[in-house]
Design an enzyme around this catalytic site. Structure first.
Site, PDB file in Angstrom:
ATOM      1  N   LYS A  83       0.842  -1.213   0.000  1.00 19.47           N
ATOM      2  CA  LYS A  83       0.000   0.000   0.000  1.00 19.47           C
ATOM      3  C   LYS A  83       0.873   1.257   0.000  1.00 19.47           C
ATOM      4  O   LYS A  83       0.659   2.168  -0.791  1.00 19.47           O
ATOM      5  CB  LYS A  83      -0.942   0.019   1.229  1.00 19.47           C
ATOM      6  CG  LYS A  83      -1.912  -1.148   1.293  1.00 19.47           C
ATOM      7  CD  LYS A  83      -2.854  -1.045   2.466  1.00 19.47           C
ATOM      8  CE  LYS A  83      -2.178  -1.112   3.826  1.00 19.47           C
ATOM      9  NZ  LYS A  83      -1.500  -2.399   4.100  1.00 19.47           N
TER      10      LYS A  83
ATOM     11  N   ARG B 285     -10.210   1.205   8.307  1.00 24.79           N
ATOM     12  CA  ARG B 285      -9.657  -0.116   8.573  1.00 24.79           C
ATOM     13  C   ARG B 285     -10.649  -1.019   9.287  1.00 24.79           C
ATOM     14  O   ARG B 285     -10.309  -2.130   9.661  1.00 24.79           O
ATOM     15  CB  ARG B 285      -8.435   0.057   9.459  1.00 24.79           C
ATOM     16  CG  ARG B 285      -7.230  -0.728   9.027  1.00 24.79           C
ATOM     17  CD  ARG B 285      -6.121  -0.340   9.973  1.00 24.79           C
ATOM     18  NE  ARG B 285      -4.952  -1.108   9.786  1.00 24.79           N
ATOM     19  CZ  ARG B 285      -3.913  -0.712   9.050  1.00 24.79           C
ATOM     20  NH1 ARG B 285      -3.938   0.425   8.404  1.00 24.79           N
ATOM     21  NH2 ARG B 285      -2.850  -1.467   8.979  1.00 24.79           N
TER      22      ARG B 285
ATOM     23  N   ARG C 245      11.476  -6.093   4.632  1.00 24.91           N
ATOM     24  CA  ARG C 245      11.334  -4.629   4.526  1.00 24.91           C
ATOM     25  C   ARG C 245      12.334  -3.911   5.437  1.00 24.91           C
ATOM     26  O   ARG C 245      12.537  -4.284   6.592  1.00 24.91           O
ATOM     27  CB  ARG C 245       9.913  -4.208   4.924  1.00 24.91           C
ATOM     28  CG  ARG C 245       9.793  -2.678   5.016  1.00 24.91           C
ATOM     29  CD  ARG C 245       8.385  -2.208   5.095  1.00 24.91           C
ATOM     30  NE  ARG C 245       7.619  -2.865   6.138  1.00 24.91           N
ATOM     31  CZ  ARG C 245       6.310  -2.752   6.254  1.00 24.91           C
ATOM     32  NH1 ARG C 245       5.629  -2.039   5.385  1.00 24.91           N
ATOM     33  NH2 ARG C 245       5.673  -3.367   7.226  1.00 24.91           N
TER      34      ARG C 245
ATOM     35  N   ARG D 245      10.784  -2.205  11.256  1.00 25.90           N
ATOM     36  CA  ARG D 245       9.705  -1.709  12.126  1.00 25.90           C
ATOM     37  C   ARG D 245       9.479  -2.668  13.293  1.00 25.90           C
ATOM     38  O   ARG D 245       9.499  -3.878  13.087  1.00 25.90           O
ATOM     39  CB  ARG D 245       8.408  -1.578  11.311  1.00 25.90           C
ATOM     40  CG  ARG D 245       8.178  -0.166  10.828  1.00 25.90           C
ATOM     41  CD  ARG D 245       7.062  -0.034   9.848  1.00 25.90           C
ATOM     42  NE  ARG D 245       5.808  -0.699  10.167  1.00 25.90           N
ATOM     43  CZ  ARG D 245       4.735  -0.662   9.377  1.00 25.90           C
ATOM     44  NH1 ARG D 245       4.769   0.014   8.237  1.00 25.90           N
ATOM     45  NH2 ARG D 245       3.628  -1.286   9.720  1.00 25.90           N
TER      46      ARG D 245
ATOM     47  N   ARG E  11      -1.273  -9.088  13.005  1.00 29.28           N
ATOM     48  CA  ARG E  11      -1.759  -8.059  12.071  1.00 29.28           C
ATOM     49  C   ARG E  11      -2.581  -8.690  10.945  1.00 29.28           C
ATOM     50  O   ARG E  11      -3.582  -8.128  10.509  1.00 29.28           O
ATOM     51  CB  ARG E  11      -0.571  -7.268  11.501  1.00 29.28           C
ATOM     52  CG  ARG E  11      -0.022  -6.267  12.509  1.00 29.28           C
ATOM     53  CD  ARG E  11       1.376  -5.805  12.177  1.00 29.28           C
ATOM     54  NE  ARG E  11       1.483  -5.120  10.905  1.00 29.28           N
ATOM     55  CZ  ARG E  11       2.633  -4.973  10.231  1.00 29.28           C
ATOM     56  NH1 ARG E  11       3.761  -5.470  10.711  1.00 29.28           N
ATOM     57  NH2 ARG E  11       2.646  -4.320   9.099  1.00 29.28           N
TER      58      ARG E  11
HETATM   59  P1  AP5 Z   1       4.781  -1.657   1.814  1.00 30.90           P
HETATM   60  O1  AP5 Z   1       4.527  -0.759   0.648  1.00 30.90           O
HETATM   61  O2  AP5 Z   1       5.479  -1.109   3.008  1.00 30.90           O
HETATM   62  O3  AP5 Z   1       3.420  -2.376   2.250  1.00 30.90           O
HETATM   63  P2  AP5 Z   1       2.190  -1.818   3.104  1.00 30.90           P
HETATM   64  O4  AP5 Z   1       0.969  -2.482   2.559  1.00 30.90           O
HETATM   65  O5  AP5 Z   1       2.226  -0.330   3.157  1.00 30.90           O
HETATM   66  O6  AP5 Z   1       2.573  -2.463   4.494  1.00 30.90           O
HETATM   67  P3  AP5 Z   1       2.399  -1.959   5.980  1.00 30.90           P
HETATM   68  O7  AP5 Z   1       3.024  -3.022   6.838  1.00 30.90           O
HETATM   69  O8  AP5 Z   1       2.900  -0.567   6.139  1.00 30.90           O
HETATM   70  O9  AP5 Z   1       0.851  -2.017   6.128  1.00 30.90           O
HETATM   71  P4  AP5 Z   1       0.081  -2.023   7.440  1.00 30.90           P
HETATM   72  O10 AP5 Z   1      -1.310  -1.844   6.967  1.00 30.90           O
HETATM   73  O11 AP5 Z   1       0.312  -3.221   8.291  1.00 30.90           O
HETATM   74  O12 AP5 Z   1       0.752  -0.819   8.249  1.00 30.90           O
HETATM   75  P5  AP5 Z   1       0.286   0.645   8.624  1.00 30.90           P
HETATM   76  O13 AP5 Z   1       1.485   1.475   8.677  1.00 30.90           O
HETATM   77  O14 AP5 Z   1      -0.874   1.082   7.791  1.00 30.90           O
HETATM   78  O15 AP5 Z   1       5.581  -2.926   1.243  1.00 30.90           O
HETATM   79  C1  AP5 Z   1       6.059  -3.952   2.102  1.00 30.90           C
HETATM   80  C2  AP5 Z   1       7.435  -4.470   1.601  1.00 30.90           C
HETATM   81  O16 AP5 Z   1       7.232  -5.128   0.345  1.00 30.90           O
HETATM   82  C3  AP5 Z   1       8.480  -3.369   1.349  1.00 30.90           C
HETATM   83  O17 AP5 Z   1       9.744  -3.839   1.707  1.00 30.90           O
HETATM   84  C4  AP5 Z   1       8.391  -3.124  -0.164  1.00 30.90           C
HETATM   85  O18 AP5 Z   1       9.639  -2.680  -0.695  1.00 30.90           O
HETATM   86  C5  AP5 Z   1       8.020  -4.510  -0.685  1.00 30.90           C
HETATM   87  N1  AP5 Z   1       7.176  -4.454  -1.886  1.00 30.90           N
HETATM   88  C6  AP5 Z   1       6.164  -3.610  -2.159  1.00 30.90           C
HETATM   89  N2  AP5 Z   1       5.596  -3.894  -3.350  1.00 30.90           N
HETATM   90  C7  AP5 Z   1       6.285  -4.965  -3.831  1.00 30.90           C
HETATM   91  C8  AP5 Z   1       6.179  -5.741  -5.040  1.00 30.90           C
HETATM   92  N3  AP5 Z   1       5.266  -5.491  -5.992  1.00 30.90           N
HETATM   93  N4  AP5 Z   1       7.042  -6.782  -5.196  1.00 30.90           N
HETATM   94  C9  AP5 Z   1       7.976  -7.049  -4.242  1.00 30.90           C
HETATM   95  N5  AP5 Z   1       8.134  -6.360  -3.102  1.00 30.90           N
HETATM   96  C10 AP5 Z   1       7.285  -5.320  -2.896  1.00 30.90           C
HETATM   97  O19 AP5 Z   1      -0.294   0.418  10.091  1.00 30.90           O
HETATM   98  C11 AP5 Z   1       0.546   0.044  11.150  1.00 30.90           C
HETATM   99  C12 AP5 Z   1      -0.271  -0.009  12.439  1.00 30.90           C
HETATM  100  O20 AP5 Z   1      -0.821   1.292  12.717  1.00 30.90           O
HETATM  101  C13 AP5 Z   1      -1.476  -0.955  12.437  1.00 30.90           C
HETATM  102  O21 AP5 Z   1      -1.120  -2.284  12.745  1.00 30.90           O
HETATM  103  C14 AP5 Z   1      -2.350  -0.297  13.533  1.00 30.90           C
HETATM  104  O22 AP5 Z   1      -1.872  -0.629  14.809  1.00 30.90           O
HETATM  105  C15 AP5 Z   1      -2.117   1.193  13.301  1.00 30.90           C
HETATM  106  N6  AP5 Z   1      -3.097   1.782  12.384  1.00 30.90           N
HETATM  107  C16 AP5 Z   1      -2.855   2.345  11.159  1.00 30.90           C
HETATM  108  N7  AP5 Z   1      -3.997   2.778  10.604  1.00 30.90           N
HETATM  109  C17 AP5 Z   1      -5.002   2.487  11.485  1.00 30.90           C
HETATM  110  C18 AP5 Z   1      -6.413   2.648  11.455  1.00 30.90           C
HETATM  111  N8  AP5 Z   1      -7.048   3.199  10.402  1.00 30.90           N
HETATM  112  N9  AP5 Z   1      -7.131   2.229  12.541  1.00 30.90           N
HETATM  113  C19 AP5 Z   1      -6.508   1.683  13.613  1.00 30.90           C
HETATM  114  N10 AP5 Z   1      -5.176   1.463  13.690  1.00 30.90           N
HETATM  115  C20 AP5 Z   1      -4.436   1.861  12.629  1.00 30.90           C
END
Ligand code: AP5
Ligand code: ZN
Length: 217
Positions: free
Chosen positions: A13, A88, A127, A161, A172
């Site tokens: 994402k 979410r 990552r 992270r 997660r």
């Molecule tokens: P990356 O682009 O980082 O993936 P991502 O989907 O953004 O992953 P996240 O782990 O950041 O998502 P998340 O939803 O768990 O975390 P968030 O920060 O939102 O890519 C991942 C890896 O793959 C990278 O190394 C990249 O280089 C590689 N990659 C990408 N595309 C690729 C491809 N095509 N091929 C190969 N490799 C590839 O949330 C974190 C925490 O915050 C949550 O757990 C929760 O506690 C809290 N939180 C956030 N939003 C909310 C909400 N709305 N409500 C409540 N809690 C929330």
């Protein structure tokens, strides 16, 4: 354009949001990034969010929704925005709908990045993020830095992270399937859901996302 990006942790994402936001000239709003910035600055909001994030659980709605609304009200969102990681759960999705309806606006599409759990674990395990700017992101196998653990763009060190430890990734993923996935049905009923396979190279996934958005116009 007003777009929501949904998908499991590690689906790509953040990676896709950076490119799409630039291509479409709209701000990228990531609730995860906003929480991490608050944690880094040691704010009250950051302290509240940290315990939940480090366990891989969702931060409570009252904290998250207020923060997301504040960000959506900033001046640069007049031309639209790309929401990454919000909503979410169904409660957040309903609040977002009310918020938009009150302003006479609506979403243009919800991009759902489809990735099998096994690939998620692999992407997250590799990552690495830049200590200076979390938008500088690498993967040890798929997008490695030229020098181990050093950012190509700014020379800062790279880190993993705290919520990327394997046990937390499992939590997660569970949270994603039970709490977040139901919003895809919610948006499908509104004819907004654009599901795209997110396997393959980063630019191939971007091309699929752009094609889906254009077809939906
Ligand atoms: P990356 O682009 O980082 O993936 P991502 O989907 O953004 O992953 P996240 O782990 O950041 O998502 P998340 O939803 O768990 O975390 P968030 O920060 O939102 O890519 C991942 C890896 O793959 C990278 O190394 C990249 O280089 C590689 N990659 C990408 N595309 C690729 C491809 N095509 N091929 C190969 N490799 C590839 O949330 C974190 C925490 O915050 C949550 O757990 C929760 O506690 C809290 N939180 C956030 N939003 C909310 C909400 N709305 N409500 C409540 N809690 C929330
Ligand atoms: Zn960097």
């Amino acid at each position: 354009m007003r777009i929501v990006l949904v998908g499991p942790p590690g689906a790509g994402k953040g990676t896709q949001a950076q490119v799409l936001a630039q291509t479409l000239s709209i701000p990228h709003i990531s609730t995860g990034d906003l929480f991490r910035a608050n944690i880094g600055q040691g704010t009250g909001l950051g302290i509240k969010a940290k315990a939940y994030m480090n366990e891989g659980r969702l931060v409570p709605d009252e904290v998250t929704i207020a923060m997301a609304k504040d960000r959506m009200l900033q001046a640069d969102t007049a031309g639209g925005f790309l929401l990454d990681g919000f909503p979410r759960n169904l409660g957040q999705a309903r609040v977002l709908d009310e918020f938009l309806a009150q302003r006479g606006i609506a979403l243009d599409g919800v991009l759902d990045l489809e990735v099998p759990d096994k690939e998620v674990v692999d992407r997250i395990a590799g990552r690495r993020l830049c200590r200076n700017d979390g938008n500088h992101m690498y993967h040890v196998a798929y997008n490695p830095p030229q020098q181990d653990d050093v950012c190509d763009e700014c020379g800062s060190g790279l880190y993993k992270r705290p919520d990327d430890a394997e046990a937390k990734v499992r939590t997660r993923l569970e949270v994603y399937h039970t709490e977040t996935e139901p919003i895809t049905d919610y948006y499908a009923q509104q004819d907004l859901l654009l599901t795209i396979p997110a396997l393959g190279k980063v630019d191939e996934v971007t091309a699929r996302a752009i094609a889906a958005l254009e077809k939906n116009r």
